[in-house]
Write a protein that holds these residues in place. Structure first.
Motif, PDB file in Angstrom:
ATOM      1  N   LEU A 149      14.344   0.266  -3.719  1.00 29.84           N
ATOM      2  CA  LEU A 149      13.442   1.016  -5.085  1.00 29.84           C
ATOM      3  C   LEU A 149      13.077   2.684  -4.845  1.00 29.84           C
ATOM      4  O   LEU A 149      13.134   3.384  -5.542  1.00 29.84           O
ATOM      5  N   PRO A 197      11.788   6.225  -8.022  1.00 27.16           N
ATOM      6  CA  PRO A 197      10.284   6.015  -8.563  1.00 27.16           C
ATOM      7  C   PRO A 197       9.200   6.056  -8.085  1.00 27.16           C
ATOM      8  O   PRO A 197       8.743   6.141  -6.798  1.00 27.16           O
ATOM      9  N   GLN A 224       5.032   3.009 -10.206  1.00 30.79           N
ATOM     10  CA  GLN A 224       6.236   1.892 -10.373  1.00 30.79           C
ATOM     11  C   GLN A 224       6.262   0.757 -10.074  1.00 30.79           C
ATOM     12  O   GLN A 224       6.558   0.028 -10.648  1.00 30.79           O
ATOM     13  N   ILE A 225       6.888   1.497  -9.175  1.00 28.79           N
ATOM     14  CA  ILE A 225       7.474   0.471  -8.011  1.00 28.79           C
ATOM     15  C   ILE A 225       6.541  -0.857  -8.339  1.00 28.79           C
ATOM     16  O   ILE A 225       6.648  -2.078  -7.938  1.00 28.79           O
ATOM     17  N   GLU A 270       3.931  -1.378 -10.246  1.00 29.58           N
ATOM     18  CA  GLU A 270       4.574  -2.496 -11.202  1.00 29.58           C
ATOM     19  C   GLU A 270       5.573  -3.769 -12.176  1.00 29.58           C
ATOM     20  O   GLU A 270       5.197  -4.304 -11.943  1.00 29.58           O
ATOM     21  N   LYS A 271       6.349  -2.797 -11.183  1.00 25.74           N
ATOM     22  CA  LYS A 271       7.862  -3.311 -11.611  1.00 25.74           C
ATOM     23  C   LYS A 271       7.897  -4.724 -10.287  1.00 25.74           C
ATOM     24  O   LYS A 271       8.140  -5.956 -10.779  1.00 25.74           O
ATOM     25  N   LEU A 272       7.402  -5.057  -9.834  1.00 28.86           N
ATOM     26  CA  LEU A 272       7.360  -5.910  -8.081  1.00 28.86           C
ATOM     27  C   LEU A 272       5.774  -6.777  -8.246  1.00 28.86           C
ATOM     28  O   LEU A 272       5.582  -7.973  -7.586  1.00 28.86           O
ATOM     29  N   SER A 273       5.330  -6.165  -9.884  1.00 27.58           N
ATOM     30  CA  SER A 273       3.646  -6.897  -9.540  1.00 27.58           C
ATOM     31  C   SER A 273       3.069  -6.754  -8.083  1.00 27.58           C
ATOM     32  O   SER A 273       2.487  -7.820  -7.789  1.00 27.58           O
ATOM     33  N   GLU A 328      12.852  -3.932  -0.290  1.00 29.32           N
ATOM     34  CA  GLU A 328      13.689  -4.002  -1.202  1.00 29.32           C
ATOM     35  C   GLU A 328      11.946  -2.607  -1.943  1.00 29.32           C
ATOM     36  O   GLU A 328      13.264  -1.829  -2.339  1.00 29.32           O
TER      37      GLU A 328
END
Length: 66
Positions: free
Chosen positions: A16, A21, A25-26, A28-31, A12
């Motif tokens: 990404l 990104p 950024q990655i 933040e997107k995936l916590s 994953e």
């Protein structure tokens, strides 16, 4: 080079990262933390035989071909 060698999270994150990104950024997107993202990429690169994000994109595209 085998997709099976990647863990689901490495797959994953690699997908990404290949799209462009930053690690932050990655994350933040995936916590996740940016360091966790970096670690997963660090482990995925040699499994895919690449040394750059451009190489990552190409390797993932190659894996998706029949």
């Amino acid at each position: 080079m085998s997709d099976a060698a990647l863990t689901p999270q490495q797959r994953e994150i690699a997908g990404l990262a290949a799209a462009g990104p930053t690690n932050k950024q990655i994350a933040e997107k995936l916590s996740l933390s940016p360091r966790t993202v970096s670690t997963h990429l660090y482990q995925a690169f040699p499994k895919l035989g690449v040394t750059s994000r451009a190489g990552l994109r190409d390797a993932l595209e190659h894996l998706q071909r029949p």
